[in-house]
Design an enzyme around this catalytic site. Structure first.
Site, PDB file in Angstrom:
ATOM      1  N   SER A 136       0.878  -1.169   0.000  1.00 64.25           N
ATOM      2  CA  SER A 136       0.000   0.000   0.000  1.00 64.25           C
ATOM      3  C   SER A 136       0.913   1.216   0.000  1.00 64.25           C
ATOM      4  CB  SER A 136      -0.904   0.005   1.242  1.00 64.25           C
ATOM      5  OG  SER A 136      -0.177   0.400   2.379  1.00 64.25           O
ATOM      6  N   TYR A 193       1.755  -1.282  10.993  1.00 62.42           N
ATOM      7  CA  TYR A 193       1.434  -1.633   9.613  1.00 62.42           C
ATOM      8  C   TYR A 193       2.421  -0.969   8.657  1.00 62.42           C
ATOM      9  CZ  TYR A 193      -1.448  -2.517   5.463  1.00 62.42           C
ATOM     10  OH  TYR A 193      -1.920  -2.940   4.246  1.00 62.42           O
TER      11      TYR A 193
END
Length: 287
Positions: A136, A193
């Site tokens: 991402s 993350y």
């Protein structure tokens, strides 16, 4: 023998969309895998209702014994693997999570699991095979603001040991209370993350060098903000739209495309540009 494509963590979201698209286009066997067997089989049933025919096998990438069982299954049934999507991942429980337990959970699932796959699954990848790591904008180096780690992760002779130390540095800082949110972009939101996705990107470069002798391509895809359960339905793209570029990397990209950080529009982005605006911004979730 049949060609084989595998998508980890594919009972929902982008992973499910990739399996669906592969079933429609890939000339071979497509494996939908999931940690939870019931949910995985429910996902397979949905695809079969659409007239598609994925195979299913339970796979918890953070559990070595589960990866071993899957490895044995593939070795028994097929000669090897042609395409592997490393998609399975979990998110911080809160955007500003600071607990060691949560950080370790994210790191075990998103980062350490890759080493189980490398040890047990990567040897099955055939010559000219393709590995696509689903990332991402949290995976771009600009998410890191600590100059020491920016420099170290950017070096041309980067090793797994360097990346491991980066991850352990972060985990220890959470454990001993020295974590500094200024070391992470966007005021340190979803830090675990981000760290794992940056680490996965760095490993992409390392593993590309290691697999070069078999002409295997290892690339990283930033599919954009996609409306999935992981994003609580917030996003600019539907799952069907978001899988176009991952599928391009698996089936259509030139074999010379290797070790690349690819944006959702198929453009190759300079991962090493730590001053760029490519990092994740929490405000994008509400825009």
């Amino acid at each position: 023998m049949s060609k084989v494509a595998i998508v980890t963590g594919s009972n929902r979201g982008i992973g499910f969309g990739i399996v669906k698209a592969l079933c429609q286009r890939f000339d071979g066997v497509v494996y939908l895998t999931s940690r939870d067997e019931l949910r995985g089989k429910e996902a397979v049933a949905k695809l079969k209702y659409m007239g598609l025919k994925p195979e299913y096998h339970q796979l918890d990438i953070a559990d070595k014994s589960s990866v071993e069982k899957f490895r044995d299954h593939i070795k028994e049934k097929y000669e090897g693997i042609d395409i592997l999507f490393n998609n399975a991942a979990v998110l911080d429980t809160e955007v500003d999570s600071r607990t060691y337990e949560d950080a370790k959970r994210v790191i075990d699932n998103n980062y350490r699991s890759i080493f189980y796959l490398k040890e047990l699954i990567y040897p099955l990848i055939k010559n000219n095979g393709r590995v696509i790591n689903i990332s991402s904008d949290c995976g771009h180096l600009s998410n890191i603001r600590n100059e020491y780690w920016i420099k170290r992760l950017s070096k041309p002779d980067l090793t797994e040991a360097d990346v491991n130390e980066f991850v352990e540095w972060y985990l220890e800082s959470v454990k001993n209370g020295t974590y500094n949110c200024d070391d992470i972009a966007d005021e340190g939101t979803i830090p675990s993350y981000r760290v794992t996705k940056v680490a996965l990107a760095a490993l992409t470069m390392v593993h590309q060098r290691e697999l070069e002798s078999k002409n295997i391509s290892v690339n990283l895809i930033q599919p954009g903000l996609v409306r999935t359960d992981l994003t609580h339905g917030v996003g600019f793209f539907s799952v069907d739209e978001a899988v176009e570029t991952p599928l391009y990397l698996a089936l259509d990209a030139p074999p010379t495309l290797k070790g690349a950080y690819v944006w959702y529009d198929k453009k190759v982005i300079d991962w090493y540009d730590s001053k760029s605006d490519c990092y994740f911004k929490l405000s994008s979730m509400s825009s």
